[in-house]
Write a protein that holds these residues in place. Structure first.
Motif: not given
Length: 255
Positions: A19-24, A48-49, A74-80, A228-234
């Motif tokens: 899976l590709g990352p969807r957030g942190t 859920d990634a 501060a980690v460079a690859d932190t996913v938004r 997860v529903l909140f994160l997907e909406r975000l």
């Protein structure tokens, strides 16, 4: 409980390789809790990634916990999007960090938010009663009972009064999702409603018969699904537009 003098390192739950990352999500635990006690919650979000990191208990190690949050961000690859989460003391601490502008995140996710500094710490209980106050989930109760690094009795230790003063929801511009047990004996839900009402962009979800630890209570699956529903909406934008909408059926009264 085994005494731990040094703050524990952050716990991490990675997403499945396919899976590709969807957030942190960066999580601040509650009073007396080790980061690893959030394994079930972290694993579920990771499935859920969403990458999940849980840092040290801020009620015991406030400086270290804040530093660990900043290090993760501060980690460079932190996913938004990046969401700062907290339970109990961690929830109050998280609001204070964001309200004071000490960290920049895309949203707040809070469970069992403490609301009354005057009543905080007034309760006391035997261990079995504390377990029932924290969660009604027998599986999580078993984990707490067996946890070597859970500080028993810490739930009833008062938090610094200035934490309540710093947690100014009116200064929190990002979206906020609150999860709160409808039967929370530590932080009454009516007081939580009042607290969240001060935030410009807050949603509050109550869990039927829920206790204080909304992330790890008997309805933990529903809590995680709500998150997860909140994160997907975000991910769609800060306006949190709905993704799935319940349509009224002809001839039936609306719920």
């Amino acid at each position: 409980m085994t005494s731990v003098n040094a703050a524990p390192a952050p716990a991490a739950w990675e997403i499945p390789p396919a899976l590709g990352p969807r957030g942190t999500v960066v999580l601040l635990p509650g009073r007396g809790e080790d980061p690893l006690l959030y394994e079930r919650f972290g694993t579920r979000l990771a499935a859920d990634a969403y990458r999940v990191r849980a840092v040290a208990d801020p009620s015991r190690w406030p400086r270290e916990a804040a530093a660990q949050v900043r290090e993760v961000l501060a980690v460079a690859d932190t996913v938004r999007p990046v969401v700062l989460a907290g339970s109990d003391a961690g929830a109050l601490f998280a609001v204070g960090l964001v309200a004071a502008g000490e960290v920049a995140v895309d949203a707040l996710l809070l469970a069992g938010l403490p609301t009354d500094k005057d009543a905080d710490g007034a309760q006391s209980a035997e261990w079995e009663e504390e377990l029932g106050t924290r969660t009604a989930c027998p599986t999580h109760q078993g984990r707490l009972a067996a946890a070597e690094r859970l500080e028993r009795g810490a739930l009833f230790r008062p938090l610094p009064p200035q934490w309540y003063d710093r947690a100014e929801f009116a200064k929190v511009a990002v979206p906020v999702l609150g999860l709160h047990g409808a039967a929370d004996p530590v932080s009454p839900v009516d007081a939580a409603r009042t607290a969240y009402a001060a935030a410009p962009r807050a949603e509050l979800v109550t869990l039927a018969d829920g206790r204080h630890d909304a992330f790890n209570d008997i309805s933990h699956r529903s809590a995680a699904a709500t998150v997860v529903l909140f994160l997907e909406r975000l991910r769609q934008g800060a306006d949190l537009a709905p993704i799935a909408t319940r349509e009224p059926l002809p001839g039936r009264a609306a719920d």
